[in-house]
Scaffold this motif. Structure first.
Motif, PDB file in Angstrom:
ATOM      1  N   LEU A   1      -0.163  -7.866  -3.702  1.00 17.57           N
ATOM      2  CA  LEU A   1      -0.793  -7.884  -2.378  1.00 17.57           C
ATOM      3  C   LEU A   1      -1.134  -9.295  -1.911  1.00 17.57           C
TER       4      LEU A   1
ATOM      5  N   TYR B   1      -6.229   4.740  -1.712  1.00 18.86           N
ATOM      6  CA  TYR B   1      -6.071   3.662  -2.708  1.00 18.86           C
ATOM      7  C   TYR B   1      -6.555   2.344  -2.105  1.00 18.86           C
ATOM      8  N   ARG B   2      -6.233   2.109  -0.847  1.00 20.04           N
ATOM      9  CA  ARG B   2      -6.636   0.862  -0.181  1.00 20.04           C
ATOM     10  C   ARG B   2      -8.167   0.764  -0.100  1.00 20.04           C
TER      11      ARG B   2
ATOM     12  N   ARG C   1      -2.369   6.465   0.647  1.00 18.92           N
ATOM     13  CA  ARG C   1      -2.316   5.033   0.993  1.00 18.92           C
ATOM     14  C   ARG C   1      -3.699   4.532   1.405  1.00 18.92           C
ATOM     15  N   THR C   2      -4.357   5.235   2.299  1.00 19.51           N
ATOM     16  CA  THR C   2      -5.659   4.768   2.781  1.00 19.51           C
ATOM     17  C   THR C   2      -6.743   4.938   1.717  1.00 19.51           C
TER      18      THR C   2
ATOM     19  N   GLU D   1      -1.198  -4.919  -8.879  1.00 19.77           N
ATOM     20  CA  GLU D   1      -1.280  -4.594  -7.448  1.00 19.77           C
ATOM     21  C   GLU D   1      -1.867  -5.774  -6.668  1.00 19.77           C
TER      22      GLU D   1
ATOM     23  N   TRP E   1       0.841  -1.204   0.000  1.00 15.84           N
ATOM     24  CA  TRP E   1       0.000   0.000   0.000  1.00 15.84           C
ATOM     25  C   TRP E   1       0.880   1.260   0.000  1.00 15.84           C
TER      26      TRP E   1
END
Ligand code: SF4
Ligand code: SF4
Length: 380
Positions: free
Chosen positions: A364, A321-322, A318-319, A360, A255
């Motif tokens: 992950l 896209y997550r 980061r948060t 991605e 992430w």
């Protein structure tokens, strides 16, 4: 899945114009492919003649219109737009309030015109996305009047994707490349014409007016094989069963890696045919006598989208896209019983820095989480 060939007819290539003209004659405004600003987009047709020989080369962060050496009508994979803007408008007024002479406020709904639209060239992935948008906007007890009014007027002419883009992966999500449901008419383009199948009473009625001969078993088999070949040509894939794995990787270092590349521009959500986030805003007139309440597309990549009760639950890229990835591929299952990704590949081609959703996910989900989950933290 094979194209439904029961009652299939053969539409010679030079009669495609007759099909579009017939739809126009019974009152449909027809929408079809056009090149605009270097991309193939869906636009109202001035005449029944569709452009031929268009093709588009797509790669992560790259889209180029080219020429099909076989001069086919539908040798292009999807462009930046799906059906979404035709049913869920990017910006529209929902209601208006005015103060009358007696000083009383009067509210009135602002409804879109009930216009009959026929869309020519809809892809299987977009039909799957439309079914997901239906599940959201037409759900029991929360029916969206604006969406429903446009949706009810649609006549959908789907086409089989014979030439998928390098970014497509609909075969792995089970949503393409051959349309199997959700259309009024479906066409599979062969060298000299189309195997045409009706998927609704409206489609059957339109097909009947064309006086076409039944498609031969060889033509139906050629269409089927074309779909199999197009599925095999796809090099990207999205694995199934991602919900548990992704939700167990909420603190994965990947992430941070993707956040360092992502611009939070929101292109991926704008082109995604299943994203439905929106924001609402009031626009009061300067004289203070009226105000209009509008709905605009919004994106979970926007800073304001994470504001909740005086705090921002997604304060960084980061948060955000997550949130996007885990909602689309994991928690969407809880809402709609399936993934929110139909494998159209648009978010890959139209990401300005070429972030590839399939890459991605592979990063992950490969191996185990390399960082212990922080207690109490999760995807917002
Ligand atoms: S997430 Fe990407 S590939 Fe999946 S439906 Fe949306 S735009 Fe298409
Ligand atoms: S993933 Fe790409 S398209 Fe999406 S917000 Fe980030 S930079 Fe923009």
């Amino acid at each position: 899945m094979p194209i439904p060939t029961e009652d299939a007819r053969f539409l010679p290539a030079d009669q495609l114009t007759s099909l579009v003209a017939g739809l126009m004659a019974i009152g449909y405004r027809c929408i079809g492919p056009a090149v605009e600003q270097g991309a193939i987009v869906m636009r109202p047709l001035d005449t029944p003649a569709l452009p031929r020989g268009l093709q588009a080369e797509q790669q992560p962060g790259s889209y180029r219109v080219g020429r099909d050496p076989h001069d086919r009508y539908f040798a292009w994979a999807n462009g930046p737009q799906a059906i979404k803007p035709l049913t869920f408008a990017p910006q529209e007024a929902m209601w208006r309030v005015e103060r009358n002479a007696a000083g009383t406020l009067q509210f009135a709904a602002v409804l879109p015109p009930a216009e009959r639209l026929a869309v020519i060239g809809v892809r299987a992935c977009d039909l799957a996305a439309l079914a997901l948008q239906d599940a959201h906007f037409l759900r029991e007890g929360r029916r969206d009047t604006h969406y429903a009014r446009r949706r009810e007027q649609l006549f959908l002419v789907a086409v089989q994707c014979a030439v998928p883009a390098a970014t497509c992966f609909c075969a792995s999500t089970g949503d393409g490349p051959t349309p199997t449901s959700g259309f009024d008419l479906a066409l599979a383009e062969l060298a000299d014409g189309f195997v045409a199948t009706a998927g609704s009473d409206a489609g059957r009625a339109v097909l009947a007016t064309l006086g076409l001969a039944p498609a031969t078993s060889q033509q139906c088999e050629a269409a089927r094989q074309q779909g199999v070949a197009a599925a095999s040509a796809q090099t990207r894939r999205m694995p199934g069963g991602l919900r548990e794995t992704l939700m167990s990787r909420l603190e994965h270092p990947r992430w941070d890696d993707v956040a360092a590349r992502c611009l939070a521009c929101g292109n991926c959500t704008a082109v995604c045919p299943t994203c439905f986030c929106h924001a609402e805003a009031d626009a009061p007139a300067l004289d203070g006598r009226s105000s209009e309440h509008a709905r605009n597309w919004d994106s979970c990549f926007g800073e304001s989208h994470g504001h909740l009760h005086g705090t921002n639950v997604r304060p960084d890229i980061r948060t955000r896209y997550r949130q996007w990835l885990t909602h689309k591929l994991a928690t969407w299952h809880d809402q709609f019983g399936r993934s929110g990704c139909v494998g159209c590949g648009r978010c890959i081609a139209w990401c300005p820095v070429g972030i590839d959703l399939t890459e991605e996910v592979a990063a992950l989900t490969g191996g185990s989480d390399q960082r212990a989950p922080e207690s109490g933290k999760g995807a917002a």
